[in-house]
Design an enzyme around this catalytic site. Sequence first.
Site, PDB file in Angstrom:
ATOM      1  N   MET A 187       1.105  -0.962  -0.001  1.00 57.52           N
ATOM      2  CA  MET A 187       0.056   0.012   0.352  1.00 57.52           C
ATOM      3  C   MET A 187       0.804   0.852  -0.436  1.00 57.52           C
ATOM      4  O   MET A 187       2.255   1.269   0.682  1.00 57.52           O
ATOM      5  CB  MET A 187      -0.877  -0.415   1.593  1.00 57.52           C
ATOM      6  CG  MET A 187      -2.357   1.071   1.837  1.00 57.52           C
ATOM      7  SD  MET A 187      -3.067   0.975   2.956  1.00 57.52           S
ATOM      8  CE  MET A 187      -4.243  -0.613   2.261  1.00 57.52           C
ATOM      9  N   CYS A 188       0.378   1.901  -0.482  1.00 54.43           N
ATOM     10  CA  CYS A 188       1.151   3.540  -0.515  1.00 54.43           C
ATOM     11  C   CYS A 188      -0.307   5.046  -0.338  1.00 54.43           C
ATOM     12  O   CYS A 188      -1.163   4.106  -0.110  1.00 54.43           O
ATOM     13  CB  CYS A 188       1.679   3.506  -1.959  1.00 54.43           C
ATOM     14  SG  CYS A 188       0.735   4.824  -3.101  1.00 54.43           S
ATOM     15  N   LYS A 189       0.712   5.656   0.070  1.00 48.69           N
ATOM     16  CA  LYS A 189      -0.273   7.066   0.570  1.00 48.69           C
ATOM     17  C   LYS A 189      -0.264   7.608  -0.073  1.00 48.69           C
ATOM     18  O   LYS A 189       1.045   8.132  -0.731  1.00 48.69           O
ATOM     19  CB  LYS A 189       0.662   7.502   1.611  1.00 48.69           C
ATOM     20  CG  LYS A 189      -0.325   8.998   2.874  1.00 48.69           C
ATOM     21  CD  LYS A 189       0.475   9.424   3.133  1.00 48.69           C
ATOM     22  CE  LYS A 189       1.590  10.740   2.818  1.00 48.69           C
ATOM     23  NZ  LYS A 189       2.331  11.211   4.357  1.00 48.69           N
TER      24      LYS A 189
END
Length: 190
Positions: free
Chosen positions: A64-66
């Site tokens: 996951m990335c922001k």
Amino acid sequence: MATHHTLWMGLVLLGLLGGLQAAPEAQVSVQPNFQPDKFLGRWFSAGLASNSSWLQEKKAALSMCKSVVAPATDGGLNLTSTFLRKNQCETRTMLLQPGESLGSYSYGSPHWGSTYSVSVVETDYDHYALLYSQGSKGPGEDFRMATLYSRTQTPRAELKEKFSAFCKAQGFTEDSIVFLPQTDKCMTEQ
């Protein structure tokens, strides 16, 4: 290898834009009465689906990335994503230029020299957003990608089911749909 990783990061920045799957080019709708101001703020890339071979090659290493969506001066959106790459946090910004209707954008990929359409297909603004991107990397290389964004790092099971159903309706196979694992790396405010 690094080229495919770079493309993924550029595309996932909007949850966006390779090996082809046989499927007709999908026509997707855009969120009715899309409200860009409600779409602004922090999102997490929770799910991806793509017809690109790099997703199969890299999916075990993805996390996951922001992303942070902010208004751009031209009426578009700046999508700034922070992700882990080679044990370091990397940040990239994509300019999503306004399309023909609200919720419809285009993104010019400096890497491929191509333009991709990006549509906000569905969002409730508070919990999730489904985005769909399509374009061409070159002759005979059509690219399609769906992205599930969540306001939290733990999207509800029904959102994952909704995303899977949407992806299958667009012709993506089960093995081309990936839910990205949570990570604590590169998620803090910078």
